[in-house]
Design an enzyme around this catalytic site. Structure first.
Site, PDB file in Angstrom:
ATOM      1  N   ARG A 175      70.262   9.752  -9.786  1.00  0.00           N
ATOM      2  CA  ARG A 175      70.251  10.628  -8.608  1.00  0.00           C
ATOM      3  C   ARG A 175      70.092  12.048  -9.136  1.00  0.00           C
ATOM      4  O   ARG A 175      70.936  12.552  -9.870  1.00  0.00           O
ATOM      5  CB  ARG A 175      71.543  10.489  -7.807  1.00  0.00           C
ATOM      6  CG  ARG A 175      71.688  11.571  -6.753  1.00  0.00           C
ATOM      7  CD  ARG A 175      72.766  11.295  -5.745  1.00  0.00           C
ATOM      8  NE  ARG A 175      72.342  10.271  -4.803  1.00  0.00           N
ATOM      9  CZ  ARG A 175      72.928  10.031  -3.635  1.00  0.00           C
ATOM     10  NH1 ARG A 175      73.990  10.723  -3.274  1.00  0.00           N
ATOM     11  NH2 ARG A 175      72.480   9.099  -2.826  1.00  0.00           N
ATOM     12  N   HIS A 205      64.276   8.745  -1.066  1.00  0.00           N
ATOM     13  CA  HIS A 205      65.507   7.955  -1.195  1.00  0.00           C
ATOM     14  C   HIS A 205      65.141   6.490  -0.910  1.00  0.00           C
ATOM     15  O   HIS A 205      65.566   5.919   0.104  1.00  0.00           O
ATOM     16  CB  HIS A 205      66.556   8.478  -0.211  1.00  0.00           C
ATOM     17  CG  HIS A 205      67.955   8.007  -0.476  1.00  0.00           C
ATOM     18  ND1 HIS A 205      68.305   7.265  -1.596  1.00  0.00           N
ATOM     19  CD2 HIS A 205      69.107   8.172   0.244  1.00  0.00           C
ATOM     20  CE1 HIS A 205      69.593   7.001  -1.541  1.00  0.00           C
ATOM     21  NE2 HIS A 205      70.107   7.530  -0.451  1.00  0.00           N
ATOM     22  N   GLN A 224      67.662   3.500  -0.026  1.00  0.00           N
ATOM     23  CA  GLN A 224      68.255   3.581   1.319  1.00  0.00           C
ATOM     24  C   GLN A 224      67.358   2.870   2.341  1.00  0.00           C
ATOM     25  O   GLN A 224      67.835   2.172   3.238  1.00  0.00           O
ATOM     26  CB  GLN A 224      68.434   5.057   1.712  1.00  0.00           C
ATOM     27  CG  GLN A 224      68.985   5.260   3.112  1.00  0.00           C
ATOM     28  CD  GLN A 224      70.440   4.846   3.243  1.00  0.00           C
ATOM     29  OE1 GLN A 224      71.278   5.303   2.471  1.00  0.00           O
ATOM     30  NE2 GLN A 224      70.755   3.996   4.214  1.00  0.00           N
ATOM     31  N   ASP A 239      69.352  12.331  10.028  1.00  0.00           N
ATOM     32  CA  ASP A 239      70.054  12.602   8.766  1.00  0.00           C
ATOM     33  C   ASP A 239      70.611  14.014   8.871  1.00  0.00           C
ATOM     34  O   ASP A 239      70.262  14.767   9.789  1.00  0.00           O
ATOM     35  CB  ASP A 239      69.042  12.469   7.604  1.00  0.00           C
ATOM     36  CG  ASP A 239      69.658  12.669   6.222  1.00  0.00           C
ATOM     37  OD1 ASP A 239      70.894  12.564   6.087  1.00  0.00           O
ATOM     38  OD2 ASP A 239      68.903  12.939   5.272  1.00  0.00           O
ATOM     39  N   CYS A 263      71.673   7.313   7.400  1.00  0.00           N
ATOM     40  CA  CYS A 263      71.969   6.922   6.016  1.00  0.00           C
ATOM     41  C   CYS A 263      73.400   7.289   5.613  1.00  0.00           C
ATOM     42  O   CYS A 263      73.940   6.701   4.678  1.00  0.00           O
ATOM     43  CB  CYS A 263      70.959   7.549   5.065  1.00  0.00           C
ATOM     44  SG  CYS A 263      71.035   9.355   4.990  1.00  0.00           S
ATOM     45  N   ARG A 275      73.415  -1.411   1.744  1.00  0.00           N
ATOM     46  CA  ARG A 275      73.050  -0.772   0.468  1.00  0.00           C
ATOM     47  C   ARG A 275      73.392  -1.708  -0.686  1.00  0.00           C
ATOM     48  O   ARG A 275      72.623  -1.879  -1.635  1.00  0.00           O
ATOM     49  CB  ARG A 275      73.800   0.561   0.299  1.00  0.00           C
ATOM     50  CG  ARG A 275      73.398   1.654   1.265  1.00  0.00           C
ATOM     51  CD  ARG A 275      72.001   2.150   0.989  1.00  0.00           C
ATOM     52  NE  ARG A 275      71.851   2.636  -0.368  1.00  0.00           N
ATOM     53  CZ  ARG A 275      72.206   3.858  -0.805  1.00  0.00           C
ATOM     54  NH1 ARG A 275      72.682   4.728   0.049  1.00  0.00           N
ATOM     55  NH2 ARG A 275      72.043   4.208  -2.062  1.00  0.00           N
TER      56      ARG A 275
HETATM   57  N1  NVA Z   1      69.046  14.067   2.905  1.00  0.00           N
HETATM   58  C1  NVA Z   1      70.368  13.855   2.362  1.00  0.00           C
HETATM   59  C2  NVA Z   1      70.638  12.406   2.151  1.00  0.00           C
HETATM   60  C3  NVA Z   1      72.017  12.091   1.671  1.00  0.00           C
HETATM   61  C4  NVA Z   1      72.210  10.636   1.388  1.00  0.00           C
HETATM   62  C5  NVA Z   1      70.518  14.640   1.066  1.00  0.00           C
HETATM   63  O1  NVA Z   1      69.574  14.635   0.255  1.00  0.00           O
HETATM   64  O2  NVA Z   1      71.553  15.253   0.849  1.00  0.00           O
HETATM   65  N1   CP Z   2      73.326   7.413   1.963  1.00  0.00           N
HETATM   66  C1   CP Z   2      73.694   7.761   0.717  1.00  0.00           C
HETATM   67  O1   CP Z   2      72.904   7.723  -0.244  1.00  0.00           O
HETATM   68  O2   CP Z   2      75.012   8.100   0.595  1.00  0.00           O
HETATM   69  P1   CP Z   2      75.723   8.760  -0.670  1.00  0.00           P
HETATM   70  O3   CP Z   2      75.193  10.164  -0.799  1.00  0.00           O
HETATM   71  O4   CP Z   2      77.183   8.731  -0.332  1.00  0.00           O
HETATM   72  O5   CP Z   2      75.399   7.940  -1.892  1.00  0.00           O
END
Ligand code: NVA
Ligand code: CP
Length: 307
Positions: free
Chosen positions: A102, A129, A132, A223, A263, A291
């Site tokens: 990540r 992502h 997801q 989101d 998500c 997930r």
């Molecule tokens: N768009 C959000 C998704 C979190 C799972 C982010 O990147 O923070």
């Molecule tokens: N949806 C998602 O990826 O959640 P986290 O940021 O908690 O991993």
């Protein structure tokens, strides 16, 4: 050997095969059978951003598959002090069997993958992502929404939107994306999606009117308006996204049996109202659980493609 960096690299058949594998492993586990598909394998999990679901689902997932997970925060490993991605990749991939990352830039993830001897999985970047979306589509299948669905996205043109674009374009369903002006999707992602959509027959609509997107939709999704790394823009974003809350009135424009996906984490009163989030159409916790199951499908499939 394959990596799982973006759905752009996957065919419709492969995406469906991975989700089906995840569903089969889910059914086995629900029947009490834990098959050690990845016995003695180690999954390294590198996090440069916060996580609840991604961390827990990958760690529990690899454990249930007979392997073990290694949580590596960039705050603790030398990557955070400037050791290059390509050196980190060559070290970790000599000791571990699979890597999940990540991070911020998609290019950093791709650089790691170029230097890795083992499969690399995107656990979220600023651009995509994809894991997801595997869980999201699995949830749509389970709730009877995978047959020619109309999906409405209401909110930011972000990593989740880009992933929806890729999924719709590959699988060939209708996606309507409503974003405020100035928060549209990345143009190169849109170009790619349009190219794949021309092949698959997917219909993709972009609008600045959430109502146009949601009307008669089968799935409504959104989101956060402030993704990780955008915290300094919060005040401006909250103003610019006025009118984009998925609330009861907006949800009422969709089909009566439409489902709501998110998500997570969700910010009630901003991108979604409390009433919709906690309401009967919301399946966000089925989605979160998936997930775990979808990513087992990804890991076991990647393992099966090793040369
Ligand atoms: N768009 C959000 C998704 C979190 C799972 C982010 O990147 O923070
Ligand atoms: N949806 C998602 O990826 O959640 P986290 O940021 O908690 O991993």
């Amino acid at each position: 050997m394959r990596h799982f960096l973006t759905l752009k690299d996957y065919t419709k058949e492969e995406i469906l095969e991975i989700i089906d594998l995840g569903l089969r492993i889910k059914a086995e586990v629900k029947a009490g059978r834990f098959t050690p598909y990845l016995q003695n394998q180690t999954l390294a999990m590198i996090f440069e951003k916060s996580s609840t679901r991604t961390r827990v689902s990958f760690e529990v997932g690899i454990y249930q598959l007979g392997g073990t997970g290694l949580f590596l925060s960039s705050r603790d490993i030398q990557l955070g002090r400037g050791e290059p991605m390509k050196d980190t990749a060559r070290v970790i991939s000599r000791m571990c069997d699979m890597v999940m990352i990540r991070t911020f830039e998609q290019e950093k993830l791709e650089e790691f993958a170029r230097f890795s001897n083992v499969p690399v999985i995107n656990g979220l970047t600023d651009l995509y992502h994809p894991v997801q979306l595997m869980a999201d589509y699995m949830t749509m299948i389970e709730h009877g929404k995978a047959d020619n669905p109309v999906v409405a996205w209401v909110g930011d043109g972000n990593n989740m939107t880009h992933s929806w674009l890729m999924l719709a374009a590959k699988l060939g369903f209708e996606l309507r994306v409503a974003t405020p002006k100035g928060y549209e999707c990345d143009t190169s992602v849109v170009e790619d999606a349009r190219r794949f959509a021309a092949e698959s027959g997917a219909k993709i609509l972009f609008t600045h009117d959430p109502k146009e997107a949601v009307e008669d939709a089968d799935v409504v999704t959104t989101d956060t308006w402030v993704s990780m790394g955008e915290e300094e823009e919060k005040e401006k974003r909250l103003k610019d996204f006025a009118g984009y809350t998925v609330d009861g009135a907006m949800m009422a424009l969709a089909k009566p049996d439409a489902i709501f996906l998110h998500c997570l984490p969700a910010y009630r009163g901003l991108e979604v109202s409390e009433e919709v989030f906690e309401g009967a159409q919301s399946v966000v916790f089925d989605e979160a659980e998936n997930r775990l199951h979808a990513q087992k499908g990804v890991m076991v499939w990647l393992d099966s493609r090793r040369s």
